[in-house]
Design a protein around this motif. Structure first.
Motif, short mmCIF file in Angstrom:
data_model
loop_
_atom_site.label_atom_id
_atom_site.label_comp_id
_atom_site.label_asym_id
_atom_site.label_seq_id
_atom_site.Cartn_x
_atom_site.Cartn_y
_atom_site.Cartn_z
N SER A 170 -3.16 14.91 8.18
CA SER A 170 -1.89 14.78 7.46
C SER A 170 -1.15 13.53 7.95
O SER A 170 -1.14 13.24 9.15
N THR A 171 -0.51 12.83 7.03
CA THR A 171 0.37 11.73 7.46
C THR A 171 1.76 12.25 7.80
O THR A 171 2.64 11.47 8.19
N ASP A 172 1.95 13.57 7.68
CA ASP A 172 3.22 14.17 8.05
C ASP A 172 3.23 14.45 9.56
O ASP A 172 3.21 15.59 10.00
N ALA B 269 8.00 16.59 13.55
CA ALA B 269 7.40 15.68 12.60
C ALA B 269 8.30 15.52 11.39
O ALA B 269 8.99 16.44 10.98
N LYS B 270 8.32 14.33 10.86
CA LYS B 270 9.22 14.09 9.74
C LYS B 270 8.68 14.71 8.46
O LYS B 270 7.47 14.85 8.29
N ALA B 271 9.56 15.06 7.59
CA ALA B 271 9.14 15.51 6.27
C ALA B 271 9.00 14.27 5.41
O ALA B 271 9.91 13.46 5.32
N ARG B 272 7.85 14.08 4.85
CA ARG B 272 7.63 12.90 4.02
C ARG B 272 7.65 13.33 2.56
O ARG B 272 6.78 14.06 2.14
N GLY B 273 8.65 12.87 1.85
CA GLY B 273 8.87 13.18 0.45
C GLY B 273 7.93 14.02 -0.23
O GLY B 273 7.01 14.16 -0.75
N GLY C 169 0.83 -1.20 0.00
CA GLY C 169 0.00 0.00 0.00
C GLY C 169 0.87 1.24 0.00
O GLY C 169 2.04 1.20 0.36
N THR C 170 0.28 2.35 -0.42
CA THR C 170 1.00 3.62 -0.45
C THR C 170 0.51 4.50 0.69
O THR C 170 -0.68 4.54 0.97
N ILE C 171 1.43 5.17 1.32
CA ILE C 171 1.04 6.12 2.37
C ILE C 171 0.81 7.47 1.70
O ILE C 171 1.75 8.08 1.19
N PRO C 172 -0.44 7.93 1.62
CA PRO C 172 -0.71 9.20 0.93
C PRO C 172 -0.29 10.37 1.81
O PRO C 172 -0.03 10.18 3.01
N PRO C 173 -0.24 11.58 1.24
CA PRO C 173 0.12 12.73 2.08
C PRO C 173 -0.89 13.00 3.19
O PRO C 173 -0.55 13.60 4.20
N GLY C 174 -2.12 12.57 2.98
CA GLY C 174 -3.11 12.81 4.03
C GLY C 174 -4.43 12.16 3.68
O GLY C 174 -4.55 11.45 2.66
N TYR C 175 -5.42 12.38 4.55
CA TYR C 175 -6.77 11.87 4.34
C TYR C 175 -7.77 12.98 4.61
O TYR C 175 -7.50 13.90 5.39
N VAL C 176 -8.93 12.89 3.96
CA VAL C 176 -10.08 13.67 4.41
C VAL C 176 -11.13 12.69 4.94
O VAL C 176 -11.20 11.54 4.49
N ILE C 177 -11.90 13.15 5.90
CA ILE C 177 -12.97 12.34 6.46
C ILE C 177 -14.24 13.18 6.39
O ILE C 177 -14.30 14.28 6.95
#
Ligand SMILES: [Zn+2]
Length: 535
Positions: free
Chosen positions: A465-467, A531-535, A385-393
């Motif tokens: 955000s997944t960041d 928080a880490k910077a994710r590509g 699976g890919t970790i996206p930059p974020g999600y909306v709910i």
């Protein structure tokens, strides 16, 4: 009992402060008697905290049955004792006793350990380590003499949906203390069903150990835990004469030998995902029999205490390395597939290098026999699976907010309408999996239709955000195809029938928009800047 107790307290008062000897634990004072109830254990911890300048009590929360769950903090660091702050470079070790109420040794081991840390014998460990000792993790189970809490929930297997109050407060403790090492003390019966009554055998191993084994753990920390720490611990215990091995549960002579469960829903793997070196102790519970103390409790406590001391000695020896690995994993998680990808599914499979393994059993007449068992402790993975930059709910937002808060994940609440590009996910098909995957839960196969589209977010919708330090966990738990998906949890499964799904990945990063308030009821211990910077 009461007289003995007050006699000890008086002795304590007379001898403080010069070289005070702390009172023995209630169990040490009367090992033949029924084990002390939760309130007596709590009293003892408060006695230690009052008597020693190196200890303080931190109340973690309240059990399902209304009992306090407490941690004894032990350190030479005043700031740590005040609030568990990471005031020094010393690694923090968190220990949990008796998450399962009918596995009582851990609680007795940890009281003795606490006293010895404060009272001399193990005090040198405080030169290098700070301690968070959750002596009695499941007080309901102890008082009600049962495995589970007062609501019949198993806090140890609840780390995805977070239904039980105990699980919530263990997660809070992980976030607050950010332990570099977590030790979780359990016991496992040597009587197995159906093997003991039907086949006539008992298991013989005294000490079994497991570390985090989920395929999505930080790769460096996981490699160290599995390839170095675990074999060294098994060896260190075995050379003392206590038979030791990796954890596996066999219930029949026809079972294969596997390892402890792989899911992030168990405490060991969840804590490891947070960046802790996590060690499970499964010491033998002897059950009923002819022993010097009831169910051989004194001997069980002696052996588990020795195991914990061996593990702490290894932690001390490797403290620099462990701290570096644990803090690296916490701040900059990198799974085996890199920092933007994760393994969707996995399960135990045949160990092709060694497909059989000898296991020593004890016949009910007492004689030991060794049998060859199939070995299925290799881990097969499938699907990335890919970790996206974020999600909306966009629906069920109150429910998702509580869930995000439980996991200390930060999110933004949309304040004004806005248009965003999202990857809309629709469930095209749900089927019950044809094959069970050993080591994971029962399973629904989910096929998704995904398409990019413009969506209008309304006030109250969420952006996540997944960041952030546990950003990977978002994707691992929100992707419906993942073995650890929230959507696979029984209470959440009905959402698979709602289309589109409430959650949608974002193809582009969520920026801290002026229109969105940053809210998180329980901010994670780390500041946003970390928080880490994710590509
Ligand atoms: Zn247990």
């Amino acid at each position: 009992m009461i007289r003995l107790w007050s006699a000890c307290l008086c002795a304590l008062l007379y001898t403080l402060p010069a070289q005070a000897r702390l009172p023995l634990t209630p169990f040490e004072q009367a090992p033949q008697r029924p084990l002390p109830k939760a309130a007596v254990v709590s009293n003892y911890l408060h006695t230690l905290a009052k008597a020693s300048p190196l200890a303080s009590i931190s109340r973690l929360g309240t059990s399902a049955g209304g009992r306090p769950v407490e941690a004894l903090l032990i350190s030479r660091d005043e700031a740590f004792l005040q609030g568990g702050k990471l005031a020094s470079d010393k690694p923090t070790v968190m220990l949990l006793g008796s998450q399962h109420g009918n596995e009582p040794s851990g609680t007795e081991v940890l009281q003795i350990l606490a006293r010895r840390l404060l009272d001399g014998e193990l005090a040198p460990l405080l030169d290098d380590l700070n301690f968070v000792v959750v002596v009695l993790a499941n007080p309901d189970g102890r008082d009600l003499n049962r495995r589970l809490n007062a609501r019949d929930e198993n806090p140890n297997l609840d780390f995805i949906a977070v239904k039980s109050p105990e699980t919530r407060l263990y997660i809070d403790a992980l976030a607050r203390f950010q332990p570099d090492v977590v030790m979780d003390l359990h016991e496992t019966w040597n009587h197995k069903w159906p093997m003991t009554p039907r086949e006539g055998f008992l298991t013989t191993t005294d000490a079994q150990f497991e570390v985090g084994n989920n395929p999505n753990l930080d790769a460096d920390l996981s490699a160290y835990a599995n390839q170095q720490f675990l074999p060294r611990l098994i060896h260190a215990v075995a050379v003392t004469g206590i038979p030791a091995q990796r954890y596996n549960e066999i219930y029949s002579v026809r079972d294969p030998v596997r390892r402890g469960g792989l899911s992030l829903s168990n405490f060991r793997n969840y804590a490891a995902m947070q960046g802790s070196l996590t060690v499970l102790f499964e010491n033998r519970h002897d059950g009923e029999g002819q022993y010097p103390t009831p169910m051989n409790i004194a001997e069980r406590v002696r052996k588990q205490l020795l195991c914990v001391q061996k593990a702490l000695a290894l932690v001390r020896e490797d403290r620099e390395h462990i701290r570096q690995l644990a803090r690296g994993a916490r701040q900059q998680w990198q799974g085996s597939e890199g920092e933007d990808r994760f393994v969707l599914q996995y399960g135990f499979t045949v160990n092709r290098q060694q497909p059989k393994i000898p296991v020593t059993l004890q016949r009910v007449d007492g004689q030991q026999v060794t049998k060859a068992f199939r070995r299925e402790d290799a881990i097969a993975v499938s699907g990335i699976g890919t970790i996206p930059p974020g999600y909306v709910i966009r629906s069920q937002t109150e429910r998702f907010r509580r869930w995000l808060d439980d996991h200390h994940l930060r999110y933004q609440v949309v304040q004004r309408k806005e248009i965003l590009t999202i990857k809309q996910q629709r469930v095209a098909a749900v089927t019950i999996a044809e094959h069970t995957r050993p080591g994971t839960r029962d399973w629904l196969d989910v096929k998704l239709d995904e398409k990019l589209q413009e969506a209008e977010l309304k006030p109250g919708d969420l952006k996540v955000s997944t960041d952030q330090p546990q950003g990977a966990l978002l994707a691992i738990m929100l992707d419906p195809r993942s073995a650890n998906s929230l959507y696979q949890e029984p209470q959440w499964r009905p959402l698979l029938l709602t289309n589109p799904l409430p959650t949608a990945p974002l193809p582009e990063a969520v920026n801290g928009s002026a229109q969105a308030a940053v809210i998180s009821g329980k901010a994670h211990g780390s500041a946003p800047a970390e928080a880490k910077a994710r590509g």
